[in-house]
Design a protein around this motif. Structure first.
Motif, PDB file in Angstrom:
ATOM      1  N   MET A   1       0.840  -1.194   0.000  1.00 44.39           N
ATOM      2  CA  MET A   1       0.000   0.000   0.000  1.00 44.39           C
ATOM      3  C   MET A   1       0.879   1.250   0.000  1.00 44.39           C
ATOM      4  O   MET A   1       1.873   1.337   0.725  1.00 44.39           O
ATOM      5  N   LYS A   2       0.510   2.228  -0.825  1.00 46.06           N
ATOM      6  CA  LYS A   2       1.259   3.470  -0.897  1.00 46.06           C
ATOM      7  C   LYS A   2       0.972   4.332   0.330  1.00 46.06           C
ATOM      8  O   LYS A   2      -0.045   4.193   0.995  1.00 46.06           O
ATOM      9  N   ASN A   4       0.461   8.169   2.247  1.00 46.05           N
ATOM     10  CA  ASN A   4      -0.403   9.322   1.999  1.00 46.05           C
ATOM     11  C   ASN A   4       0.321  10.622   2.318  1.00 46.05           C
ATOM     12  O   ASN A   4       1.367  10.631   2.975  1.00 46.05           O
ATOM     13  N   GLU A  35      -0.826   7.473  -2.303  1.00 46.82           N
ATOM     14  CA  GLU A  35      -2.164   6.881  -2.437  1.00 46.82           C
ATOM     15  C   GLU A  35      -3.242   7.954  -2.340  1.00 46.82           C
ATOM     16  O   GLU A  35      -4.080   8.088  -3.219  1.00 46.82           O
TER      17      GLU A  35
END
Length: 385
Positions: A1-2, A4, A35
């Protein structure tokens, strides 16, 4: 997951604050490394309340309006923060997988930026500062986004005012400029002049003590010679002892609500000299004008947002984007990174070489420095007499 990214605004708005917001959003979106790009609604308090706007949910046409919208589309604040607030913000950032923080504001915001960077140390969170202030009083950087537009407003508005006063030269007009302790905005009014003898005829920045009798003598001499006189005075004028010439209406923390300096000076002219006088106080209109927005200022504000985003994504933290001037004619500037400790609550005032010997005007050196920041030539006015 990227990871933020979040953007936080602090302090008073400007005509180009949303340009920096736009630049930061677009740079983050185009990077492919983020993200979600969030905006804290209402400044640091918004982050503490976990009130975040996901820019991915905002229609494209709304985002494209940002550069031509004054103030701040996500709100701002002057929150008084304690040590526990910074610790809580660091926890919130970690909980929400926010690895990149961009804080856009002036001296107080850069202080908060440095403290948040310290609170996030060792947690893999990058905190970068984006300069913003119409007062132009952040240390180290050549100038700040927000100043060029208010300087253009002051120069253009005073040029219009000068034509009006010249056409009916029967009174003294005192225009009050924003700026607590730094006279950059006041000084910018000098760019209104098209030729010798044009207004403003007297410029009073806060860097020099104000002397009542000297002011009255100057005004009387100019009135006898010209009929119409334009005075531009800073809201922060003080006497030799450092006491404001008009007591502040209200003070809380670093925020000062000044008394009406322009009205005070105009009434002094009426009472002491028996000359018709009036006061003008554009106030926050000067920082909210898109009509007078400087395209140079807008472009640099956007680049400041982009540069801060690039630096954060590259792992930089605890720094502010600054501007280094390479040339004034032709105008060329570049961004660079300044350790946040060098700008936290630092204040940059007009240097002596930018002020005339008599203290009631600016030098050509200031005009040459300021001129590129306001953008295209101001409208030239017809002169038949």
């Amino acid at each position: 997951m990227k990871d933020n990214l979040v953007i936080i605004h602090g302090g008073g708005p400007t005509a180009v604050l949303n340009c920096s917001l736009y630049g930061a959003i677009r740079e983050a979106q185009q990077s492919g490394a983020v993200e979600h790009v969030y905006g804290a609604i209402g400044g640091t308090g918004g982050l503490l309340r976990e009130n975040l706007l996901d820019f991915g949910t905002v229609p494209e046409e709304e985002l494209e309006r940002l550069p031509r919208t004054p103030a701040t589309a996500i709100g701002t604040s002057r929150d008084a923060l304690e040590a526990e607030d910074y610790a809580r913000m660091a926890d919130i950032l970690a909980e929400k997988h926010i690895r990149y923080v961009l804080m856009n504001g002036g001296n107080g915001t850069m202080d908060a930026c440095g403290k948040l960077a310290a609170a996030c140390r060792g947690r893999g969170i990058s905190v970068m500062g984006i300069p913003k202030t119409m007062d132009n009083d952040i240390a180290v950087t050549d100038h700040c986004p927000g100043f060029g537009s208010v300087a253009r407003y002051m120069a253009g508005t005073v040029r219009e005012l000068a034509v009006d006063v010249r056409s009916l030269p029967i009174h003294v007009v005192v225009l009050e400029a924003l700026g607590r302790n730094a006279g950059w905005t006041t000084a910018a009014s000098a760019l209104a002049r098209e030729q010798g003898g044009d207004g403003p005829h007297l410029i009073y920045p806060p860097e020099r003590p104000f002397h009542e009798e000297e002011f009255l003598d100057e005004v009387k001499a100019l009135y006898d010679r010209l009929g119409g006189v334009i005075v531009v005075a800073s809201e922060g004028l003080h006497d030799e002892a450092g006491k404001p010439i008009v007591p502040p209406i209200f003070q809380t923390g670093r925020s000062t609500y000044f008394g009406d300096v322009s009205s005070h000076l105009a009434q002094m002219v009426v009472r002491r000299l028996g000359i018709k006088a009036r006061s003008e106080k554009p106030g926050i209109l000067a920082r909210a004008s898109i009509a007078w927005q400087s395209p140079v200022d807008a472009a640099e504000a956007e680049e400041a947002g982009r540069a801060a985003c690039r630096a954060a994504l590259a792992g930089e933290t605890g720094k502010m984007v600054g501007f280094r001037r390479l040339s004034s004619a032709p105008y060329r500037c570049e961004t660079f990174l300044i350790p946040i400790e060098e700008v936290m609550l630092g204040e940059r005032v007009l240097p002596p070489e930018y002020l005339s010997a008599g203290g009631t005007d600016v030098t050509q050196e200031f005009v040459d420095w300021c001129r590129p920041l306001i953008g295209p030539e101001l409208p030239h006015m017809a002169r038949l007499l």
